[in-house]
Enzyme design. Sequence first.
Site, short mmCIF file in Angstrom:
data_model
loop_
_atom_site.label_atom_id
_atom_site.label_comp_id
_atom_site.label_asym_id
_atom_site.label_seq_id
_atom_site.Cartn_x
_atom_site.Cartn_y
_atom_site.Cartn_z
N LYS A 1 -15.10 -8.82 68.38
CA LYS A 1 -15.62 -7.98 69.46
C LYS A 1 -16.64 -7.01 68.87
CE LYS A 1 -15.34 -4.15 71.27
NZ LYS A 1 -16.73 -4.00 71.73
N GLU B 1 -11.15 0.55 58.87
CA GLU B 1 -12.25 1.23 58.15
C GLU B 1 -12.77 2.29 59.09
OE1 GLU B 1 -13.15 0.77 55.11
OE2 GLU B 1 -12.25 -1.16 54.60
N GLU C 1 -17.55 14.38 61.30
CA GLU C 1 -18.58 13.48 60.81
C GLU C 1 -19.86 13.70 61.62
OE1 GLU C 1 -17.41 9.46 61.56
OE2 GLU C 1 -18.20 8.75 59.67
N CYS D 1 -20.74 5.51 57.71
CA CYS D 1 -19.45 6.17 57.43
C CYS D 1 -19.41 6.74 56.03
CB CYS D 1 -18.33 5.17 57.63
SG CYS D 1 -18.65 3.68 56.69
P1 NAP Z 1 -16.12 3.40 67.98
O1 NAP Z 1 -16.51 4.12 69.20
O2 NAP Z 1 -14.76 3.59 67.46
O3 NAP Z 1 -16.40 1.87 68.28
C1 NAP Z 1 -16.14 0.87 67.32
C2 NAP Z 1 -15.77 -0.42 68.04
O4 NAP Z 1 -14.56 -0.21 68.76
C3 NAP Z 1 -16.81 -0.84 69.07
O5 NAP Z 1 -16.87 -2.25 69.11
C4 NAP Z 1 -16.23 -0.30 70.36
O6 NAP Z 1 -16.67 -1.02 71.49
C5 NAP Z 1 -14.76 -0.56 70.12
N1 NAP Z 1 -13.85 0.21 70.94
C6 NAP Z 1 -14.03 1.42 71.51
N2 NAP Z 1 -12.91 1.78 72.20
C7 NAP Z 1 -12.03 0.76 72.06
C8 NAP Z 1 -10.70 0.51 72.53
N3 NAP Z 1 -10.04 1.39 73.28
N4 NAP Z 1 -10.10 -0.66 72.18
C9 NAP Z 1 -10.73 -1.56 71.43
N5 NAP Z 1 -11.99 -1.38 70.95
C10 NAP Z 1 -12.61 -0.24 71.25
O7 NAP Z 1 -17.10 3.72 66.77
P2 NAP Z 1 -18.67 3.62 66.76
O8 NAP Z 1 -19.19 4.85 67.40
O9 NAP Z 1 -19.13 2.31 67.28
O10 NAP Z 1 -18.96 3.60 65.21
C11 NAP Z 1 -19.09 4.76 64.47
C12 NAP Z 1 -17.83 5.06 63.71
O11 NAP Z 1 -17.52 3.95 62.86
C13 NAP Z 1 -17.98 6.23 62.80
O12 NAP Z 1 -16.85 7.06 62.88
C14 NAP Z 1 -18.10 5.60 61.42
O13 NAP Z 1 -17.69 6.44 60.37
C15 NAP Z 1 -17.23 4.43 61.57
N6 NAP Z 1 -17.56 3.42 60.56
C16 NAP Z 1 -16.69 3.24 59.54
C17 NAP Z 1 -16.99 2.33 58.55
C18 NAP Z 1 -16.04 2.11 57.42
O14 NAP Z 1 -16.17 1.10 56.74
N7 NAP Z 1 -15.08 2.98 57.18
C19 NAP Z 1 -18.17 1.58 58.60
C20 NAP Z 1 -19.05 1.80 59.67
C21 NAP Z 1 -18.71 2.72 60.65
P3 NAP Z 1 -17.95 -0.56 72.34
O15 NAP Z 1 -19.00 -0.11 71.38
O16 NAP Z 1 -18.31 -1.81 73.06
O17 NAP Z 1 -17.48 0.55 73.23
#
Ligand code: NAP
Length: 527
Positions: free
Chosen positions: A221, A296, A427, A330
């Site tokens: 997804k 992650e 962050e 991240c």
């Molecule tokens: P996010 O809002 O948590 O979204 C990540 C994924 O989860 C997206 O595909 C999102 O879908 C999905 N999602 C959201 N709510 C969900 C739910 N209730 N159930 C299942 N899936 C759900 O994060 P983001 O804003 O896309 O990404 C930024 C974050 O990722 C930052 O905090 C960053 O630090 C972290 N990150 C971490 C790493 C690592 O390796 N540690 C690497 C890259 C990024 P939709 O987008 O379709 O809503």
Amino acid sequence: MTLAAALGVSLRSFNSASSFPFIHCSALFTRQITMDAKSVASQLKSSGLLRTQGLIGGKWTDAYDGKTIEVRNPATGEVIADVSCMGQKETNDAISSAYNAYNSWSKLTATERSKSLRKWYDLLVAHKEELGQLITLEQGKPLKEALGEISYGAGFLEFFSEEAKRIYGDIIPPALADRRLFVLKQPVGVVGAITPWNFPLAMITRKVGPALACGCTVVIKPSELTPLTALAAAELSLQAGIPPGVVNVVMGNAPDIGNALLASPQVRKITFTGSTAVGKKLMAGAAGTVKKVSLELGGNAPCIVFDDADVDVAVKGALAAKFRNTGQTCVCANRILVQEGIYEKFANAFSKAVQNLQVGDGFSDGVAQGPLINEAAVQKVESFIQDATSKGAKVILGGRRHSLGMTFYEPTVISDVNNDMLISREEVFGPVAPLLRFKTEEDAIRIANDTTAGLAAYIFTNNIQRSWRVSEALEYGLVGVNEGLISTEVAPFGGVKQSGLGREGSKYGMDEYLEIKYVCLGNMNSS
Ligand code: NAP
């Protein structure tokens, strides 16, 4: 707007001046757009890589109710495509496809799986240019960075195609003479992989590469903000001969898709990259069927510059660690801790380097900073800066929306930040570098560890004893010493504390998709 309509819209040519409040900046942001959305999309269309439907059991599939969502270019706001907006039903079908395909995929020899992954890698490399352009189009990062992501992302498939052949078990000396004890490693089963928008390809291959190498099948997804790269990669998986149902992609209603993956007893593993808040929900939801979970999550990386650092090396490293992907990674340096003896010198040299970062559309020559992903991201940055300045921090460069408009933000440096400000606690995920002053090595370690996150940390020092001492004391999963870019497919990537569970990349990345089975052969002394 439809894809065809969107393709008719040409990109703007940026030609605007920017003024910084405290450091004089004479540069005009005049950029030549070297590529336009129309030519990018038509190239992708002709190579069959512009997909807008989900992939279920090897078939490109519309949402069952026909709903779509718009994917926009964050640099222009233009709609690039309308993609299927899926939910629970489509996800359940994707899970069934993955479950059915698991039977045969997991029974292939390691060499057969390895060859398929290698072929997929070769195709990603062969289509590097188009895929890089697609990332810039839907995510906004400068084309050079996007091309770098293709190499990095494809690298996971190459690496894990090789690791597929090294899933060794063990033979254990038995405690009883008539027994023989073995350890087998077997695939976990169907994997649900949920990925974010900031690395639309690499966050997928980092999960799917080892999963497929181990014999698992997947339901991916991707973020609704960047599904096109995921779909193009999935198309190439089919072209590589990976059987239908091994790789499935659904996108749309995130909670519905997430809940379907969590509820299904056929899904044995959830692997997630994204925010800590969503990661916690998934971890709690996985408890219902006791799934294996890898997370992650968000970081809050300290970048510590000691008095004994080489200033040029520290500036270069901090710049890379902070401003890569316009601060939206991240592992981005979230707090730059500078020892008092070198503080002014570093702040000046660093601000000058930041001032030279060119802002603009990722397709323009020389651009180093693209737009932020959306308006909410800009508002978050603004609120952090507002909080910091209201508590005594000073903006020494940037600090406001860029005159290009949209979600462009001026690369920003803020001094006199302390660890209690919002900008240090959360962050930032934007092009803002907060500088914090510290006195001693102990102070630096205490401030650096004073956070619930623990993903990446960076230190700059020419003292080898200090580099070891501080690396050991930092409560983080990754440490860069005199280096700001440390991610690679050959090394383990992952966090401690609330930054996550498990590791991706390297031989350790395989363990996340394997179960350990102990087999005891008894009665072995009888003839
Ligand atoms: P996010 O809002 O948590 O979204 C990540 C994924 O989860 C997206 O595909 C999102 O879908 C999905 N999602 C959201 N709510 C969900 C739910 N209730 N159930 C299942 N899936 C759900 O994060 P983001 O804003 O896309 O990404 C930024 C974050 O990722 C930052 O905090 C960053 O630090 C972290 N990150 C971490 C790493 C690592 O390796 N540690 C690497 C890259 C990024 P939709 O987008 O379709 O809503």
